[in-house]
Design a protein around this motif. Sequence first.
Motif, short mmCIF file in Angstrom:
data_model
loop_
_atom_site.label_atom_id
_atom_site.label_comp_id
_atom_site.label_asym_id
_atom_site.label_seq_id
_atom_site.Cartn_x
_atom_site.Cartn_y
_atom_site.Cartn_z
N LYS A 125 40.73 -48.03 0.39
CA LYS A 125 39.68 -47.77 1.37
C LYS A 125 39.69 -46.30 1.79
O LYS A 125 38.62 -45.70 2.01
N ARG A 126 40.88 -45.74 1.88
CA ARG A 126 40.98 -44.32 2.26
C ARG A 126 40.38 -43.43 1.17
O ARG A 126 39.62 -42.50 1.46
N ASN B 136 38.15 -44.33 -1.11
CA ASN B 136 36.71 -44.58 -1.10
C ASN B 136 36.01 -43.78 -0.01
O ASN B 136 34.94 -43.20 -0.21
N CYS B 137 36.64 -43.71 1.15
CA CYS B 137 36.08 -42.96 2.27
C CYS B 137 36.01 -41.46 1.94
O CYS B 137 35.01 -40.79 2.21
N ARG C 208 33.23 -40.74 -0.53
CA ARG C 208 31.92 -40.74 0.14
C ARG C 208 31.68 -39.42 0.87
O ARG C 208 30.57 -38.88 0.87
#
Length: 595
Positions: A69-70, A72-73, A76
């Motif tokens: 998730k980190r 992916n963030c 983005r």
Amino acid sequence: MSLIDTIHDPNKYKNRIPTLNERQFLISMIHQEEEEISSIESQLVDAQRLAVSQLIVLQESEATLEAAKRVNCLMRVALGRLRDTSFDIDSLGEMSTTWKRPSTPPPQVAFDNLMTEKERLVESHSQSIQSSQINLQRAAQQVYQLEEEVESRRSILAFIDDSIRSFVDRRKQLSYQIDKKKDLIGPRRRIPAEVWALIFNEYIDEEEAVYENNQREGRAGYPTLRLSHVCRFWRETVQTHPVLWRYIALPRATEVSRNQWERINHYRLHLGVSLPIAYIIPDSRGGTGSGLRLSDLLSRFAGFQVLELRVSRRNSEAEDLLASLNTSIGELRLIGTFKSGNAGTSCPLKVMALKHVKNLQCIYVQPSIRNSVPHDPTMAISVVGFTQSNIDVRSIILFLDALPTVTEVSFSLPYPYTIDGDGLRSPIVLPNLSTIIIPLAVIDVLFTREVNLPSLTSVSLFYCDCGYSNLERWKGFLSIMKRRQQITHLTVSGVSAIELSPLIGKIFLEDLPSLSHVTLQGKAAVFGLKALVEQRSLSTRLKEVNVSQSDITFLQLYDEVSKLRKLIPPTSLQIRISNCFNISSIEAERVQNLE
């Protein structure tokens, strides 16, 4: 009644004893259920191990998911920044359309290189955006897969936890069933209700003794009620043995609440013909205006074994309560407020208030008698006791003078104590007083020459301090009138180590021509027996010698009793040994039968 009913509710028939067939069947069931518990224990251990391994995998998957998730963030954010630069690049393309190519060769070459770099920048930026979008999609797909993995692990762990709980619940259920079956075949079921009543009686006595030693501070324990709420068999046992309801707590209030009335009346109904031990508790939460008066409730009792009342300086509640009762009181305890150097709470009493009392104990109370009507009834008090830190001699003697039926009086003086003596008294006769229990240090101050004791036969003495002055007090007390010739029973206890001398014992026991019964307690046993042997004229008149609560050794006792037996034959003198710490029952019997 079937066995199944008993297993379902073992408290319903606590006295039922299973038959032999039932016992064998229950033992077989217990064995099967214990084997099932053993199997469950093994499965439970395996499930707990699996749960631990799955928990470790879950924790690692969750950590990997957080990292994905980190990433992916961050991707983005990077893609967003690339898109932010797209506007500047597009603006550069629009601006380049307005540029004119130079006409001379050197500038033309530079312009062509610049346009080539612009095209390369636009193409590189477009490729970067496409690559970032692809990577972002790949990262999002990994996050989704990891979330599915974590959810799967959590579901598996939940199933394992459910299995563990089911194992634990089944084990608990089987253990409960085994306990019920063991209760059916256990020894407790064979104990009759009478034995349980004896056990309950000891427990209630201990609880009440602790509460009394704590000056009845805090709420009353009501041990009888607590026992009756354990199970039906205990409740039936308690309710069918009136002696267990003898301790009754009375609220310190003129009017009582309905709950207090019902609780006291509940005790009264279960007492039967037994007499209660009633005491006041520091509870003033009565029902003011309720109309339920404590005196009306107490008047329903047939009598009291002990009635303990608190005495207050502010009112005469104890006196009024006693005057309203028309029941016998075996022992009345009047308890005042302890103040060092104070004679106690003043407590004037009408004769009517004491008409049914047999034993009166005044604890930090200074009592007095006042006439209430011209023809007061005759009192039945035979025993009076005083516990005070300050002895007001005149008040005590006048109080005893107003009680002509008293046969025994005792004094207990908590250390330190003071004595307020008064030698200016007119002669007073205590006609029926036959027994005095008193510290030797105050005997001559209380019972002076002005106090006539025509019926005195028994004196029980205990020391308060050491030295020969106590012997002088004793000799002074005996020298008044015919007290020396009257005493037939003498008890000596509480002798301190400095006074363990045969000479003192000899002086102490001399010139008692009528003495026939001697009781020696504590350290008085050693020097007292030696004194009896040396007092040959005295020992020949003895009929009984009691030795109790002493640390005398068997050899010491055997030696002194042997000497006494040489002076007095066994048929004339009885030796009694009780509660001696260093002497067994067999040794005591051997000494008692010594010839």
